[in-house]
Design a protein around this motif. Structure first.
Motif, short mmCIF file in Angstrom:
data_model
loop_
_atom_site.label_atom_id
_atom_site.label_comp_id
_atom_site.label_asym_id
_atom_site.label_seq_id
_atom_site.Cartn_x
_atom_site.Cartn_y
_atom_site.Cartn_z
N ILE A 63 40.87 38.92 44.23
CA ILE A 63 39.53 39.50 44.32
C ILE A 63 39.47 40.85 43.61
O ILE A 63 38.42 41.25 43.09
N LEU A 64 40.60 41.56 43.53
CA LEU A 64 40.63 42.79 42.75
C LEU A 64 40.64 42.51 41.25
O LEU A 64 40.10 43.28 40.46
N LEU A 65 41.25 41.39 40.86
CA LEU A 65 41.31 41.04 39.45
C LEU A 65 39.99 40.45 38.94
O LEU A 65 39.72 40.49 37.74
N LEU A 66 39.18 39.91 39.83
CA LEU A 66 37.96 39.22 39.42
C LEU A 66 37.05 40.07 38.54
O LEU A 66 36.60 39.62 37.48
N PRO A 67 36.71 41.33 38.90
CA PRO A 67 35.82 42.11 38.05
C PRO A 67 36.55 42.96 37.01
O PRO A 67 35.92 43.79 36.34
N ALA A 68 37.86 42.76 36.84
CA ALA A 68 38.63 43.62 35.93
C ALA A 68 38.11 43.61 34.49
O ALA A 68 38.12 44.65 33.83
N LEU B 93 52.98 32.08 48.27
CA LEU B 93 52.15 30.94 47.89
C LEU B 93 51.33 30.43 49.06
O LEU B 93 50.18 30.01 48.88
N THR B 94 51.89 30.46 50.25
CA THR B 94 51.16 30.00 51.43
C THR B 94 50.44 31.14 52.14
O THR B 94 49.68 30.90 53.07
N GLY B 95 50.68 32.37 51.69
CA GLY B 95 50.00 33.52 52.29
C GLY B 95 48.63 33.71 51.67
O GLY B 95 48.46 34.49 50.73
N THR B 96 47.66 32.99 52.18
CA THR B 96 46.32 33.01 51.59
C THR B 96 45.74 34.41 51.53
O THR B 96 45.06 34.77 50.56
N ASP B 97 46.01 35.23 52.54
CA ASP B 97 45.43 36.57 52.56
C ASP B 97 45.98 37.44 51.44
O ASP B 97 45.24 38.19 50.78
N HIS B 98 47.29 37.35 51.17
CA HIS B 98 47.88 38.16 50.08
C HIS B 98 47.30 37.75 48.73
O HIS B 98 46.99 38.59 47.89
N ALA C 170 41.19 43.93 56.39
CA ALA C 170 40.23 44.95 55.97
C ALA C 170 40.34 45.23 54.48
O ALA C 170 39.33 45.46 53.80
N SER C 171 41.55 45.19 53.94
CA SER C 171 41.72 45.41 52.49
C SER C 171 41.06 44.31 51.67
O SER C 171 40.46 44.58 50.63
N ILE C 172 41.13 43.08 52.16
CA ILE C 172 40.49 41.97 51.44
C ILE C 172 38.97 42.11 51.51
O ILE C 172 38.26 41.88 50.52
N LEU C 173 38.46 42.50 52.67
CA LEU C 173 37.02 42.69 52.82
C LEU C 173 36.52 43.79 51.88
O LEU C 173 35.47 43.65 51.24
N ARG D 171 30.91 35.13 40.27
CA ARG D 171 31.56 36.31 40.86
C ARG D 171 31.03 36.57 42.27
O ARG D 171 31.82 36.82 43.20
N LEU D 172 29.71 36.52 42.43
CA LEU D 172 29.12 36.78 43.75
C LEU D 172 29.50 35.70 44.75
O LEU D 172 29.72 35.98 45.94
N THR D 173 29.58 34.45 44.27
CA THR D 173 29.98 33.36 45.16
C THR D 173 31.42 33.55 45.63
O THR D 173 31.73 33.41 46.82
N GLY D 174 32.31 33.86 44.68
CA GLY D 174 33.71 34.10 45.05
C GLY D 174 33.86 35.28 46.00
O GLY D 174 34.63 35.22 46.97
N ALA D 175 33.09 36.34 45.75
CA ALA D 175 33.16 37.51 46.63
C ALA D 175 32.63 37.18 48.02
O ALA D 175 33.18 37.64 49.03
N ALA D 176 31.56 36.38 48.10
CA ALA D 176 31.00 36.02 49.40
C ALA D 176 31.98 35.17 50.22
O ALA D 176 32.17 35.40 51.42
N LEU D 177 32.62 34.20 49.57
CA LEU D 177 33.61 33.36 50.28
C LEU D 177 34.80 34.19 50.73
O LEU D 177 35.27 34.03 51.86
N THR D 178 35.27 35.06 49.85
CA THR D 178 36.42 35.90 50.20
C THR D 178 36.06 36.86 51.33
O THR D 178 36.84 37.06 52.27
N GLY D 179 34.88 37.47 51.24
CA GLY D 179 34.46 38.38 52.30
C GLY D 179 34.30 37.69 53.63
O GLY D 179 34.65 38.25 54.68
#
Length: 447
Positions: free
Chosen positions: A195-200, A184-189, A258-261, A344-352
């Motif tokens: 981000i993988l589920l977003l375009p599913a 829950l506190t592991g933001t990266d996980h 790198a996996s998140i990027l 989607r693009l906004t979420g991807a940009a923030l995550t990247g």
């Protein structure tokens, strides 16, 4: 004057002690001058320091049998206590080992480091980790007692340590809680999975996301990605923890960034369409190695480690399942909205951006982006509340859309074009106004 601190980590067959000793008072009591000691020069005095500590740390069983004391690493640092200002501090690690079969939860702690010479000195004894009592999170200590001189007898009484009856069940439940809190506190996980589920739910046309794949296909994708990530990190966690592998942390953490990027780029333009589950499983291995660092820090026995592994992984999976279920309605609804590409693009940009900041930080380049992304993990309640609110709004919108009556097209007006024969005009009139009586049709034909 600053006081000493003794923190105990209670294990199945031994107790680890961390001693934090004010250097000035230690010099007065031991006669070992630490006034000019540094990390480099401390090694010249470590033999004398270890011998002094071993003489003045005397744990024993209730019947009086002495434990074995082994003094380990020594270091010099700076510390500060309430109203003392900064001072230099000697930090020592020691292992207290009882005789075979003795109880590590009930013993007398004979200790008079510094106290035997500095009569106003006080040592605070607390438990930092106790797996069998369910204390494993490292977020605080449990006070055991204080050690100080008895001014009436001018002796230092031993402290009676009674930690109660621990159990494997308490340790298991504590590890379930620790696993849930870690994910829950592991933001990266969380970002990697989301981000993988977003375009599913989206379909691929050419080299871009376009259209939908249908609810069943979207659910299958989401379930496959989640299960693959679970399998990947579970296998790596079990292998590294049970094998007690000594894995350097920085490369693993950089691999996760790198996996998140990569996931963020995939959300913008499909890199591996249809193979998201495979990617989630492969990168899940790296996330599992990071999870194992938590268990390695606890220094558990084999039996405790197996129980902890089950509890820790169960906590991770329960919270992960909760988060996916909360995000699911919003993911399915988002794919059907006209603003889907923008969101989607906004979420991807923030995550990247966060992933790039983490990657630089874990490669030795600290930056404010990484610090801000790490700080997001402290707002767990806000995250849960936001996901729950979004899920409720998505469900309500979907139900309202289903209850809304479908819009019917208005009937097109009858258009009569010149040049039609009488049969066509008659048929059009019949369709527009219903069948005419026979005599009206004959009159129309004569005209």
């Amino acid at each position: 004057m600053p006081h000493s601190v003794v923190e105990l980590d209670v294990h199945q067959t031994a107790v680890n002690a961390r001693l934090e000793l004010p250097a000035g008072e230690f010099t007065v009591a031991s006669g070992i001058d630490l006034s000019d000691a540094t990390r480099t020069t401390l090694s010249r005095r470590d033999g004398a320091i270890r011998a002094y500590l071993a003489r003045h740390i005397r744990p024993a069983t209730a019947s009086g049998t002495q434990w074995r004391v082994t003094v380990g690493a020594l270091s010099i640092s700076r510390a500060e206590q309430t109203s003392t200002g900064q001072y230099r501090e000697l930090v020592a690690e020691a292992v207290l080992t009882p005789p075979a079969g003795a109880d590590v939860r009930h013993f007398t702690f004979g200790y008079d480091v510094i106290v035997h010479q500095v009569v106003t000195h006080v040592a605070l004894v607390s438990v930092r980790q106790d797996w069998a009592a369910g204390q494993v999170d490292g977020k605080g200590t449990t006070q055991v007692g204080t050690i100080q001189i008895d001014t009436r007898t001018m002796t230092v009484p031993a402290l009676k340590v009674d930690l109660g009856d621990g159990s494997a069940w308490s340790g298991f439940l504590a590890m379930v809680e620790l696993g849930g809190d870690h994910i829950l506190t592991g933001t990266d996980h969380l970002l990697f999975l989301l981000i993988l589920l977003l375009p599913a739910p989206l379909a691929v046309r050419g080299r871009r996301w376009d259209g939908l794949v249908g609810s069943r296909a979207a659910l299958a994708r989401i379930g496959g990605i989640t299960l693959a990530f679970t399998a990947g990190h579970s296998v790596a966690l079990a292998a590294s923890a049970l094998g007690r592998l000594d894995i350097p942390g920085r490369p693993v953490e950089a691999f996760i960034a790198a996996s998140i990027l990569l996931g963020a780029v995939h959300a913008v333009r499909p890199l591996f369409p249809g193979r998201e589950a495979v990617v989630a499983g492969v990168f899940g291995l790296g996330h599992g190695l990071a999870f194992s660092f938590v268990l390695a820090e606890l220094h558990l026995s084999t039996g405790q480690l197996v129980t902890s592994l089950l509890g820790f992984n169960l906590g991770i999976e329960l919270v992960q399942l909760l988060l996916v279920c909360l995000a699911l309605p919003a993911l399915l609804l988002l794919a059907r909205l006209r603003v889907q590409p923008v969101l989607r693009l906004t979420g991807a940009a923030l995550t990247g951006t966060a992933a790039l900041g983490w990657l630089l930080d874990r490669l030795g380049q600290p930056n404010p982006v990484a610090r801000a992304a790490d700080g997001a993990g402290s707002h767990t309640m806000a995250l849960l509340a936001g996901l729950a609110g979004t899920a409720l709004a998505a469900v309500a919108w979907t139900l309202a859309a289903r209850r809304r009556p479908p819009a019917h097209d208005a009937p097109e007006p009858l258009r009569v074009h010149a040049g039609r024969d009488d049969q066509t005009a008659s048929t059009s009139a019949d369709r527009a106004g219903g069948a005419r009586p026979d005599h009206e049709r004959r009159d129309a034909a004569r005209k």
